[in-house]
Design a protein around this motif. Structure first.
Motif, PDB file in Angstrom:
ATOM      1  N   GLY A  72      -1.178  -2.659  12.298  1.00 23.97           N
ATOM      2  CA  GLY A  72      -2.097  -3.690  11.804  1.00 23.97           C
ATOM      3  C   GLY A  72      -3.528  -3.238  12.016  1.00 23.97           C
ATOM      4  N   VAL A 124       6.448  -6.303   4.023  1.00 24.27           N
ATOM      5  CA  VAL A 124       5.141  -6.155   4.670  1.00 24.27           C
ATOM      6  C   VAL A 124       5.239  -5.229   5.889  1.00 24.27           C
ATOM      7  CG1 VAL A 124       3.314  -7.380   5.901  1.00 24.27           C
ATOM      8  CG2 VAL A 124       4.310  -8.381   3.832  1.00 24.27           C
ATOM      9  N   ASP A 154       5.959  -1.552   5.045  1.00 18.78           N
ATOM     10  CA  ASP A 154       4.721  -0.972   4.510  1.00 18.78           C
ATOM     11  C   ASP A 154       3.802  -0.568   5.670  1.00 18.78           C
ATOM     12  OD1 ASP A 154       2.730  -0.217   2.755  1.00 18.78           O
ATOM     13  OD2 ASP A 154       2.122  -2.231   2.235  1.00 18.78           O
ATOM     14  N   LEU A 155       3.636  -1.458   6.622  1.00 19.84           N
ATOM     15  CA  LEU A 155       2.788  -1.172   7.789  1.00 19.84           C
ATOM     16  C   LEU A 155       3.291   0.038   8.569  1.00 19.84           C
ATOM     17  CD1 LEU A 155       1.925  -4.607   9.376  1.00 19.84           C
ATOM     18  CD2 LEU A 155       0.301  -2.800   8.820  1.00 19.84           C
ATOM     19  N   HIS A 168      -0.500 -13.296   3.262  1.00 18.93           N
ATOM     20  CA  HIS A 168      -0.786 -12.995   1.862  1.00 18.93           C
ATOM     21  C   HIS A 168       0.514 -12.986   1.052  1.00 18.93           C
ATOM     22  CE1 HIS A 168      -3.354 -10.348  -1.064  1.00 18.93           C
ATOM     23  NE2 HIS A 168      -2.509 -11.087  -1.716  1.00 18.93           N
ATOM     24  N   ASP A 191      -6.848  -6.371   7.048  1.00 18.91           N
ATOM     25  CA  ASP A 191      -5.419  -6.059   7.041  1.00 18.91           C
ATOM     26  C   ASP A 191      -4.795  -6.278   8.414  1.00 18.91           C
ATOM     27  OD1 ASP A 191      -5.557  -5.691   4.384  1.00 18.91           O
ATOM     28  OD2 ASP A 191      -5.164  -3.562   4.379  1.00 18.91           O
ATOM     29  N   HIS A 248      -5.203 -14.300   3.664  1.00 25.08           N
ATOM     30  CA  HIS A 248      -5.369 -12.885   4.032  1.00 25.08           C
ATOM     31  C   HIS A 248      -6.718 -12.687   4.717  1.00 25.08           C
ATOM     32  CE1 HIS A 248      -4.679  -8.446   2.675  1.00 25.08           C
ATOM     33  NE2 HIS A 248      -5.310  -8.497   3.812  1.00 25.08           N
ATOM     34  N   ASN A 294       0.824  -1.196   0.000  1.00 22.51           N
ATOM     35  CA  ASN A 294       0.000   0.000   0.000  1.00 22.51           C
ATOM     36  C   ASN A 294       0.863   1.253   0.000  1.00 22.51           C
ATOM     37  OD1 ASN A 294      -2.756  -1.186   0.244  1.00 22.51           O
ATOM     38  ND2 ASN A 294      -1.822  -2.118   2.038  1.00 22.51           N
ATOM     39  N   LEU A 342      -1.756  -9.892   6.324  1.00 22.12           N
ATOM     40  CA  LEU A 342      -0.851  -9.252   5.372  1.00 22.12           C
ATOM     41  C   LEU A 342       0.400 -10.088   5.165  1.00 22.12           C
ATOM     42  CD1 LEU A 342      -1.226  -5.574   6.593  1.00 22.12           C
ATOM     43  CD2 LEU A 342      -1.949  -6.462   4.375  1.00 22.12           C
TER      44      LEU A 342
END
Lengths: 355, 355, 355, 355
Positions: free
Chosen positions: C222, C347, C350-351, C235, C227, D235, C7, C232
């Motif tokens: 989180g 991941v 990104d978070l 995934h 999500d 997910h 994202n 996440l």
């Protein structure tokens, strides 16, 4: 993503004009943002139909918040707004189940949804759905205000009558936010209303132009490609029913300018970097430059008019005539102004949440 | 999503004007779509600088496809286009490392990227990055053509000279796609080139308006809210550097129309549903109605001009003067036309992939 | 979004095993992050085939960065990594153009891509594509390290041999990052290698379990729904070829626990809130709790084995036998470990960029 | 995207356990899909607390659809489900406003939402929010059934008691969908209930494993990287409260297999391509292979237990003890089964909508 817009915050719109309820979900708001129900009601009132120049349909438009707010503040989880439909005279729309209103989405909806759409009152295409946007917008506008960012929209043009443009920001913005009929030059209000009434008396409608200014947006937001500030704002603004053009700063006037006229010179004024003009509308390379953001939306005339029109029968595909009855607005530009503010707020607040 | 756009297909742009390479990744193309390298080269040539009216920088613009194509056809996995930079005279840009060019993204990039941006030649903001869009667009334009959809863009206005508008679709579209300088009325080409040269001789530049038509797009694509066809196209079109306004169909002319003039009547002509006029530009309620899609983009004058300009020093924030040297276009509207076609193709092909 | 993930930062993977090049685009990195090409090369070396326990295919795996880095630091615009393919013996794969290798994606690719896929060496499904992930991961791992967050993965199980679990974080993590063959108990390394060689000698292959620990991730990241940190991570982790299970903390062992054993008590230890056990793997309600994040990935045995297998002919759909030749890994778990670190880094970084 | 999941269809969840209402918006459903309110009510009943083995909180769970359905069928626009909260005994939760329940999200919510979260009954983290998922799931499960795809989940393990695994698909799936307590071997039902009651009598709780099978999913869906079927399902599945592990096919058992055992041979059986075993759980290279999809979810024991526990005071950060009162489930695995079906349906239907 269809009926959802936004990245850091996201708005989902739902509902049909004559269904049980319309509304919106606002996700991604930080926790602890005050939710002022009085301000929401005020914003809803600006969107409402008023007097002779608007539709006779009257809705209480009471906004119920059913999630995401606790002790008057956002919890950080989705805020859901429900607005029940009450004044739904579905009987008015009988003939419209099979005759496509020119300028409306009846035909495209029939193709897209294969006849399963809720056609009553325009269903999910109704301008009424913008009530959810305004409710969401009210929360976001408040949040922006507390960060020093204000937004104002006026009717630059309507029915051939022109308002003056912004020349005193932020005072102009503040003045607009206290007006029911949003013009900068108050003398133009009556002229515009007369033009609207004149069209109404002819069984017709008028279009117009909305101009929006944003003050206080800091420099450095937006992306060079795709998620430009112009691209994001335009993407959302074209959701306002009847908006068919969006231009920033000098916009289409740029076509007849030379670079030496068009370029805004940078100047250091009292240790703040400004531009001496603002032809670019506060956005350079897709990114805010710290000057006011300025843009205009072209609004087409309300397509629902009382004059007889030519169209087709959706069930037989044969040519036919149509005489629209029911309750309609001879202009929507004065009601759309608070929707423009709301949409602008949503896009900019989303941008501000980029780290 | 920053430098990525699209849902079913997605385009990611990368590269800087004076870096090693620029390019794009096109993901989501179905398998088995022919990739015609000659057509890619032709489209690239339309974007190239030509003769006296364009920059002296000459790039081979050879497109290498390094993934996603096998035996001349898409594999269904990401197609990657690499275009190496060759003619990079970085020494030309020395002074621009600290002087913000008016009308350019130098200042906003400095704020956003805190001085770490590759400032050489505009870096990632350079119009050169559109070469990746054109390479992607060539593949998608071919795919659309095989589905009966064609796109053409002409210079409706440039330097005060106006072309005629579309009046014969699809023939007008076809004629444009064989022209290096895209006007519908060939007599206007020389007038426009003269206007551009005249500005160049004055050390100045000119803006213009591009008008695009799409033929063959079926009815029923687009969404009522947010992902309207207007919203999606505008979102992407505002990525074309210098585009500052987008209007569909009658666009800003709607402001002075009445509903009875503005509404397009539906008619059944030879068992096909058409509208008698096309003020809505082929889009109603955010959804295609099967008529040609028509829109215009306002393009601001190239901001790089030779005339001395006022600006600030990015390192000291002090006022200063700037005399831009280097190689620049006195107009970009004629080069941007193929970019408009490409962006349009990407958005519409993406929409068509919705089930 | 297919081959793009993330994202705030987003990674796009491209390339085929026997095409011109593979690579990745990393978008959304803040400007000014150091890019250490030596560390990238080190990480690439951990992914490489080593000695008798790996495939005989040797690739230089030289990573070229063609955009987004200027003066050794990220510019804030997309970083593009290109890794050219060199040691491509396509002749080895002739029979595999029409025989589906059991356990591989040959059959599903044929169905999905209708025969247009680049089948050579597994094409876009090849484990080789993870080289792009490792290049991206190296940049992100460095960025995390500078924020005090470290990641380490060890081979918990391989070919029936078990390593000890984490019992000394962060020291265990640090020790792993200096090891070519990642086990916590060094005595297990030779045992595992023997098990791998034994399978190789039988024309067979082995699977295993990777266990990853993350130290320093702050509490509060989180989302409660969708999500979640688990969602996440999982995934992304399921993109590592051969990963078929992901569990956090006690994972499947929870099934036989009672709440009183399973619940981790909160304790204030030196003014820091900790849990006395870490069955939840550092994640509660989808959100990090400030304790180490712990998870395990099940890795299936490499499907390419030399033993004769039953399969079908993709062109005729008839049953047939298959004797795979070419160069293959008898185990990939030891090579996948740096891929797990990379994916985890992407991941979590990104978070962390959520405001 | 936080509380929204999906691409072609998208689900947005909202609400708090003790707020006015919970619910969901389902966007992207094609027009003309029947909405069977009785089936929705049936699915809701499967999720409800039943008898002695569940919480004493009883909710009517009446689902109101306020948009997107017209004449019993989807209109193609967002379907909104509202479930009002009624049996909310907020007084039970007084002490929990400042004591973090071990194993719950109280602490992580406090950090993430800075104390503004609605803490009552777990607020937005409550298992109650899954009611919205089940309502959405019911519509999607019906739509899948009409395309020949069925889904069933059973309790593979609970409180130390194991059910048999799937050995007769699709009959096993059909049988499960008519059972209130979902086991394949009916004799295990009473054993499991006894184990749950035994834990309840001890003031404790139990965990378990859910196993799901999907029949009829065609081959060719899913993506090689990131949007693998495993990645997408995991997910979403990790959003089911208490799920801490997800494995597909042989899952963690792969670790001790050799390739020759693990690989599923392809066979042509009656002109249909099958695999002789299904260790891969119906997914190869991230893409469905046409065999049943099989996966398991590890469910941790309900964290709310009556036994006294150690924790901290969220306001003072001091150590304290906690004795949870109120109404709680000694197990949730039997109630979560219909949530697993619903989540699975949402992910697969979304995938099927890819063109």
């Amino acid at each position: 993503m269809k009926n959802t817009f936004g990245n850091n915050i996201a708005v989902t719109l739902f509902g049909e004009s004559h269904g049980k309820a319309i509304g919106a979900v606002l996700d991604g708001m930080p926790a602890g943002i005050p939710v002022d129900e009085e301000f929401i009601a005020y914003q809803m009132s600006l969107r409402k139909s008023v007097g002779a120049i608007s539709t006779a349909r009257k809705e209480a438009d009471e906004v119920k918040i059913v999630s995401g707010v606790f002790n008057g503040m956002t919890t950080g989880t989705p805020v859901t707004f429900i607005i029940e439909n009450q004044d739904t005279k579905s009987r008015d729309y009988g003939e419209l189940a099979y005759k496509a209103r020119p300028g409306h989405a009846d035909y495209t909806a029939e193709i897209k949804y294969k006849g399963f759409q809720d056609f009553r009152g325009g269903g999910h295409f109704s301008g009424r759905i913008t009530a959810g946007l305004v409710a969401v917008g009210a929360v976001v506008i408040s949040a922006l205000k507390s960060e020093g960012i204000t937004i104002g929209t006026h009717i630059l043009s309507c029915g051939g009558v022109n308002d003056r443009t912004f020349n005193n920001i932020p005072a102009d913005i503040d003045s607009l936010n206290n007006k029911e009929f949003a013009v900068l030059d108050d003398e133009k209000a009556d002229e515009m209303k007369s033009a609207i009434l004149s069209a109404k008396n002819d069984g017709d409608s008028v279009g117009g132009i909305l101009e929006t200014a944003v003050n206080g947006m800091p420099a450095g937001y937006g992306e060079p490609w795709f998620d430009t500030v112009e691209g994001l704002l335009a993407h959302a603004l074209f959701s306002i029913p009847a908006v068919k053009g969006v231009e920033f700063g000098a916009g289409f006037r740029y076509a007849n300018m030379r670079g030496s006229q068009a370029n805004d010179s940078f100047r250091n004024i009292n240790n703040s970097i400004c531009t001496s003009t603002n032809n670019c509308g506060g956005i350079l390379g897709g990114i805010t430059d710290g000057m006011p953001i300025i843009f205009r939306c072209a609004v087409k005339p309300t397509p629902s008019i009382y004059k007889e029109q030519q169209t087709i029968n959706l069930k037989t595909n044969e040519d036919t005539d149509l005489q629209i009855k029911g309750r309609h607005d001879p202009a929507i530009v004065h009601r759309a102004r608070v929707v423009a503010d709301s949409v602008t707020a949503i896009v900019l607040y989303d941008l501000l949440r980029n780290k």
